[in-house]
Every structure is written in structure tokens, then in C-alpha cells.
Design a protein around this motif. Structure first.
Motif, PDB file in Angstrom:
ATOM      1  N   LYS A  31       0.839  -1.204   0.000  1.00 25.50           N
ATOM      2  CA  LYS A  31       0.000   0.000   0.000  1.00 25.50           C
ATOM      3  C   LYS A  31       0.871   1.251   0.000  1.00 25.50           C
ATOM      4  O   LYS A  31       0.660   2.171  -0.798  1.00 25.50           O
ATOM      5  CB  LYS A  31      -0.923  -0.008   1.218  1.00 25.50           C
ATOM      6  CG  LYS A  31      -1.819   1.205   1.283  1.00 25.50           C
ATOM      7  CD  LYS A  31      -2.721   1.178   2.496  1.00 25.50           C
ATOM      8  CE  LYS A  31      -3.539   2.455   2.520  1.00 25.50           C
ATOM      9  NZ  LYS A  31      -4.221   2.656   3.773  1.00 25.50           N
ATOM     10  N   GLN A  32       1.846   1.291   0.882  1.00 27.55           N
ATOM     11  CA  GLN A  32       2.730   2.457   0.963  1.00 27.55           C
ATOM     12  C   GLN A  32       3.630   2.564  -0.268  1.00 27.55           C
ATOM     13  O   GLN A  32       3.864   3.664  -0.777  1.00 27.55           O
ATOM     14  CB  GLN A  32       3.586   2.385   2.231  1.00 27.55           C
ATOM     15  CG  GLN A  32       2.791   2.506   3.500  1.00 27.55           C
ATOM     16  CD  GLN A  32       2.054   3.835   3.592  1.00 27.55           C
ATOM     17  OE1 GLN A  32       2.605   4.886   3.318  1.00 27.55           O
ATOM     18  NE2 GLN A  32       0.791   3.773   3.966  1.00 27.55           N
ATOM     19  N   GLU A  35       1.797   4.042  -3.113  1.00 25.46           N
ATOM     20  CA  GLU A  35       1.642   5.489  -2.917  1.00 25.46           C
ATOM     21  C   GLU A  35       2.916   6.242  -3.285  1.00 25.46           C
ATOM     22  O   GLU A  35       2.855   7.312  -3.899  1.00 25.46           O
ATOM     23  CB  GLU A  35       1.241   5.788  -1.473  1.00 25.46           C
ATOM     24  CG  GLU A  35      -0.183   5.397  -1.164  1.00 25.46           C
ATOM     25  CD  GLU A  35      -0.584   5.665   0.281  1.00 25.46           C
ATOM     26  OE1 GLU A  35       0.132   6.418   0.980  1.00 25.46           O
ATOM     27  OE2 GLU A  35      -1.612   5.127   0.702  1.00 25.46           O
ATOM     28  N   ARG A  36       4.086   5.702  -2.919  1.00 28.60           N
ATOM     29  CA  ARG A  36       5.356   6.368  -3.260  1.00 28.60           C
ATOM     30  C   ARG A  36       5.581   6.369  -4.778  1.00 28.60           C
ATOM     31  O   ARG A  36       6.025   7.367  -5.330  1.00 28.60           O
ATOM     32  CB  ARG A  36       6.534   5.703  -2.550  1.00 28.60           C
ATOM     33  CG  ARG A  36       6.487   5.705  -1.060  1.00 28.60           C
ATOM     34  CD  ARG A  36       6.432   7.094  -0.432  1.00 28.60           C
ATOM     35  NE  ARG A  36       5.889   6.972   0.903  1.00 28.60           N
ATOM     36  CZ  ARG A  36       4.674   7.357   1.257  1.00 28.60           C
ATOM     37  NH1 ARG A  36       3.861   7.926   0.396  1.00 28.60           N
ATOM     38  NH2 ARG A  36       4.250   7.188   2.489  1.00 28.60           N
ATOM     39  N   GLY A  56       5.793  10.609   3.027  1.00 24.50           N
ATOM     40  CA  GLY A  56       6.792   9.598   2.694  1.00 24.50           C
ATOM     41  C   GLY A  56       8.191   9.941   3.150  1.00 24.50           C
ATOM     42  O   GLY A  56       9.109   9.154   3.005  1.00 24.50           O
ATOM     43  N   VAL A  73       8.626   3.573   3.317  1.00 25.56           N
ATOM     44  CA  VAL A  73       7.567   2.664   2.902  1.00 25.56           C
ATOM     45  C   VAL A  73       6.957   2.025   4.148  1.00 25.56           C
ATOM     46  O   VAL A  73       5.776   1.731   4.185  1.00 25.56           O
ATOM     47  CB  VAL A  73       8.116   1.601   1.921  1.00 25.56           C
ATOM     48  CG1 VAL A  73       7.061   0.596   1.544  1.00 25.56           C
ATOM     49  CG2 VAL A  73       8.682   2.265   0.676  1.00 25.56           C
ATOM     50  N   SER A  74       7.782   1.829   5.160  1.00 26.90           N
ATOM     51  CA  SER A  74       7.335   1.354   6.477  1.00 26.90           C
ATOM     52  C   SER A  74       8.333   1.888   7.496  1.00 26.90           C
ATOM     53  O   SER A  74       9.239   2.649   7.145  1.00 26.90           O
ATOM     54  CB  SER A  74       7.283  -0.184   6.520  1.00 26.90           C
ATOM     55  OG  SER A  74       8.580  -0.732   6.574  1.00 26.90           O
TER      56      SER A  74
END
Length: 106
Positions: A31-32, A35-36, A56, A73-74
Motif C-alpha cells: 500500500k505504501q 503510494e510512493r 513519505g 515505505v514502512s
């Protein structure tokens, strides 16, 4: 718009196919990551993302990582990109996606 290149065909597939992305990184990171990648595709230059207000936490790296830019990203995973056509990342309109990694592990 930023033009994206990838360090390998495998990474390109993992960054452009949600199924391949989820298989490689799991649902939360996917998911992240998506988005990036979307941020990169929809920005005019990388400078649009290298601001404190950009989601981000995009940042230029230093030391042995000089020349690389990372985005969260996390908590541990980062999207690592480079700017092959310019020495000034803020002006970059071509970005090469190098890898997704936990660069805190050594």
C-alpha cells in the motif's frame, strides 16, 4: 511528470503490478509502496517530493549512500531511487528506482 526507470525487470513488475507487489512485499508495505510510486509519477520534479510537507519523508542520503534518495515505505523499509540524468536531485525529471530495502540492517 517524472519518467521512471527501474534497475531490473523484476523490480519494475513488483512496482507496477499490485499482485506482484503484494506477493513480494505483503499488503501493508505494498500500500505504501504504491503510494510512493504514484507520488513519483505525478510530480513534476523530484524537488516536489524533497520537502518536509511531502508524505513519505523523502530525503537525500549521505555517506556511503551519497547519490541516493529514500522514501519511507514502512518503519524500516525504504524505496531507494537515484537521478541518473542530473547531479541536482531537486531538478530531476528522470528517476531510477533502485530497490526496496531495510537499509538499517547491516
Amino acid at each position: 511528470m517524472i519518467q521512471l526507470k527501474y534497475s531490473s525487470k523484476k523490480l519494475e513488475k513488483q512496482c507496477t503490478s499490485m499482485a506482484a507487489m503484494q506477493k513480494a512485499y505483503g499488503p501493508e508495505i505494498s500500500k505504501q509502496l504504491s503510494e510512493r510510486i504514484f507520488q513519483l509519477r505525478t510530480s513534476d520534479t523530484l524537488g516536489d517530493l524533497l520537502t518536509p510537507a511531502a508524505p513519505g519523508k523523502w530525503e537525500t542520503l549521505s555517506g556511503d549512500r551519497k547519490g541516493e534518495i529514500s522514501a519511507r515505505v514502512s518503519a524500516n523499509q525504504r524505496l531507494i531511487v537515484t537521478t541518473p540524468d542530473t547531479s541536482n536531485p531537486k531538478e530531476a525529471t528522470v528517476v531510477r528506482v533502485e530497490r526496496v530495502e531495510d537499509y538499517h540492517k547491516k
